[in-house]
Every structure is written in C-alpha cells, then in structure tokens.
Design a protein around this motif. Structure first.
Motif, mmCIF file in Angstrom:
data_model
loop_
_atom_site.group_PDB
_atom_site.id
_atom_site.type_symbol
_atom_site.label_atom_id
_atom_site.label_comp_id
_atom_site.label_asym_id
_atom_site.label_seq_id
_atom_site.Cartn_x
_atom_site.Cartn_y
_atom_site.Cartn_z
ATOM 1 N N ALA A 13 -5.200 -26.929 44.420
ATOM 2 C CA ALA A 13 -5.595 -26.575 45.786
ATOM 3 C C ALA A 13 -4.395 -26.112 46.592
ATOM 4 N N ARG A 14 -3.280 -26.801 46.471
ATOM 5 C CA ARG A 14 -2.080 -26.402 47.216
ATOM 6 C C ARG A 14 -1.549 -25.063 46.731
ATOM 7 N N SER A 298 -3.140 -31.757 56.737
ATOM 8 C CA SER A 298 -3.738 -32.754 55.840
ATOM 9 C C SER A 298 -3.722 -32.282 54.394
ATOM 10 N N LEU A 299 -3.964 -30.997 54.179
ATOM 11 C CA LEU A 299 -3.926 -30.456 52.819
ATOM 12 C C LEU A 299 -2.532 -30.612 52.216
ATOM 13 N N VAL A 307 -10.693 -34.340 49.257
ATOM 14 C CA VAL A 307 -10.162 -33.888 50.545
ATOM 15 C C VAL A 307 -9.477 -32.538 50.386
ATOM 16 N N SER A 308 -8.689 -32.384 49.336
ATOM 17 C CA SER A 308 -7.952 -31.147 49.101
ATOM 18 C C SER A 308 -8.893 -29.965 48.922
ATOM 19 N N VAL A 309 -9.945 -30.164 48.145
ATOM 20 C CA VAL A 309 -10.914 -29.085 47.933
ATOM 21 C C VAL A 309 -11.626 -28.741 49.233
ATOM 22 N N TYR A 310 -12.084 -29.753 49.960
ATOM 23 C CA TYR A 310 -12.816 -29.522 51.200
ATOM 24 C C TYR A 310 -11.967 -28.753 52.210
#
Length: 346
Positions: A13-14, A298-299, A307-310
C-alpha cells in the motif's frame, strides 16, 4: 491474517501511494491546454502510463479519458486486495458495495432527469463482472418500480422498498442517498467487527468514523449556509454515526443562527483545532484537505493491513477527482492558478 501477509500488504500500500502524482505533476497538468495534452503527460510521465499505453492521446475524448482513469484506480484496488487474496474476507469487498451504491444513485439521477438512455454511456463496464447487480438491466431502468425490480434480490431492495415517487415521477434523491449510505456504513461496521480482532477493528473504525464526521460537517455547513436549516432539520439529513463529533457537539454546532456562527463554534471542536480558516477560506475545501492529510499521515504509520488498504483507496479516489477537476478546468478555460487552488494533495 498472519504477520507476513499484514506486513506485505502494508508495504504494498505504501509503495502504491508512493507513485501518486506530485505537486509538480499537478502544476504541469494545469498548464496543459487540452484533454489531449493532459492525456499525453499522464501517459509519458506518471503511473497512469499503464492505463493509457494503447490510447491515441491526440484523439482521446474527455469522457473516455475519465473512464480509463476511474477504471485504472478501481483495478489498483482489486490488485492490492488480490495480492494476498484478501477478498476472502468480506471487508475487502467494500469498494464493490460502495460502487454498487454509486451506480444506484446515478440511475436515480437519470430517472429524475428523464435521461435514462444516457446512463449506458457512463456506466462503468469494468464493474459488470464484479457486482451482484445486473448493470445491463439497471441501464434499462426508467422508473423507481423498474429500479426496485432490478434490485429485488439484492441487499439494497429492503433499503429502498419504501421510497415513493412524487406526482411527477421523481424520486427523493437525498432520502435514497442517506438510506443507502447509512446502510453501507452499518454493513461496513458489522463486517469489520466480524472479520477482525477488536484492536484491528477499533483502529479501522476510528478512521472510518472520522471520515463520516467530516462528511457530516461539510453537509451541515452547506445546509446552514445555503438553506439556513434548523439544527433538527440538519440532523435528519446526516449520517447517524458519531465519533469526535458527538451528539452534544453536533447540537451546539448545528443550532447556530447562521454559517458565520457555525464556523465560530466549529473552530473550538476537535477538527476545528486542526485547521486554520482565513477570512477568504473555502470551508469545504479546507475540510477535504484535512481529510486527505489525516489519511496520508495514518497510511504512513499504520501497521494494519486493513487500515492501509482503506486509506490508500480513499487517497486514490481523491487523485482521480483531482485529475477530473483539472480536465474540467481546462475545458472551461480557467487559468492554471485557479485550477491548482482546487487540488488536494494526497
């Protein structure tokens, strides 16, 4: 989900976020003179090259370019979810549910405008094999009765079954939107609590409820500024979820006489303390910048895959909207500075 899957998804995600358009990219795009020039820049200089590789940028139409960009963003969501087979858990299908709701609301707008024939040209064909709604049948819908028939065996039928048309055959769009989005967030909350441990669920729900708070603030401000609705009237038209903006704070905020007093009370709230409003500030734009900034921060620090995906998908959606805003700005010959002032960095 084991630690390897968690860590791999967070890192992915990052990495995907790291390919986002930069402020320099936006400056370049706002200085383009046509849709073709925008498409050419995206194709040669950004991660959108994958989506535009087979496109003749010299002849690309505005609507087609927007569809390609939206499809590419959706495919990135599918890609990260399928990376570790995440969609075996119901939560990771949330964008499918949200996309279905967007299409239902879109067809309602077309019904009200008596322009159902036009829906087929804007319908996202890439959703056809992903959704539980028959989009081809949806495109043929010309009335609320027809819409309910298409939805009869879906999760949305009971949500909308009591909605009525007025004497002109129009559907109460706002009521439909509130009902569908309330259902969506309720479904999302229940799914998160079912799929994840309490610590993971609490972190994820905190981010989602924060986004709902800020959506409600924007909508409440519009209703106060443009329609001067009472606090009770505003409350009926908002999503019934609470986080940092609890019932008492909402009553104090929405009960003001006008938009100016609304802003004074807002400045003392949890969210109001996070932004600086100048005399000529665009309130909605500043709130949306806050939403983006909170998601971006937050990411960068979350170790939670869900959380990362959202948050990634939310930021991807902002980027798509930025590009479409630039396309529209150039279409209407706005100056680059004006267009750039409406861009939200992700």
């Amino acid at each position: 989900m084991n630690n390897f899957t968690q860590n791999a998804t967070v890192a992915r995600a990052r990495a995907m976020h790291g390919k986002r358009l930069s402020e320099a990219d936006y400056k370049e795009l706002t200085n383009r003179k046509s849709v073709s020039e925008i498409a050419e820049y995206l194709k040669k200089n950004t991660h959108y090259s994958a989506a535009l590789s087979s496109v003749n940028t010299a002849t690309v139409h505005r609507g087609f370019l927007e569809q390609l960009i939206r499809r590419y963003s959706f495919e990135r969501y599918i890609k990260i979810c399928d990376f570790q087979q995440l969609r075996r858990e119901d939560f990771y299908n949330y964008m499918i549910v949200l996309s279905e709701i967007r299409e239902i609301l879109s067809i309602i707008l077309h019904i009200n405008a008596d322009s159902g024939d036009e829906y087929i040209t804007s319908m996202p064909a890439y959703l056809i094999n992903k959704t539980g709604i028959n989009l081809i049948e949806l495109a043929r819908t010309r009335s609320l009765k027809g819409l309910l028939n298409v939805l009869r065996h879906t999760r949305y039928y009971n949500v909308l079954r009591n909605i009525k048309e007025d004497e002109n055959g129009h559907v109460d769009y706002l009521s439909c939107e509130i009902k569908l989005r309330t259902f969506y967030y309720g479904w999302l909350s229940d799914t998160i609590k079912k799929d994840f441990s309490k610590s993971v669920a609490d972190e994820l729900l905190s981010h989602i409820l924060t986004q709902i708070d800020l959506i409600n603030i924007i909508n409440a401000y519009r209703m106060k500024k443009y329609y001067n609705l009472s606090g009770a009237e505003i409350e009926k038209k908002l999503l019934p979820f609470y986080h940092k903006l609890n019932r008492k704070t909402r009553e104090e905020l929405f009960g003001n006489e006008n938009a100016e007093d609304f802003l004074k009370v807002f400045s003392k709230t949890y969210y109001g303390k996070k932004i600086i409003l100048e005399k000529d500030s665009n309130f909605e734009f500043e709130i949306n910048k806050l939403r983006s900034r909170m998601a971006r921060n937050s990411l960068a620090f979350s170790q939670n895959a869900a959380v990362s995906v959202y948050l990634l998908v939310y930021l991807l959606d902002i980027e798509v909207n930025n590009i479409i805003s630039i396309i529209e700005g150039i279409r209407y010959k706005r100056n680059p500075e004006n267009i750039l002032s409406r861009i939200i960095l992700t």
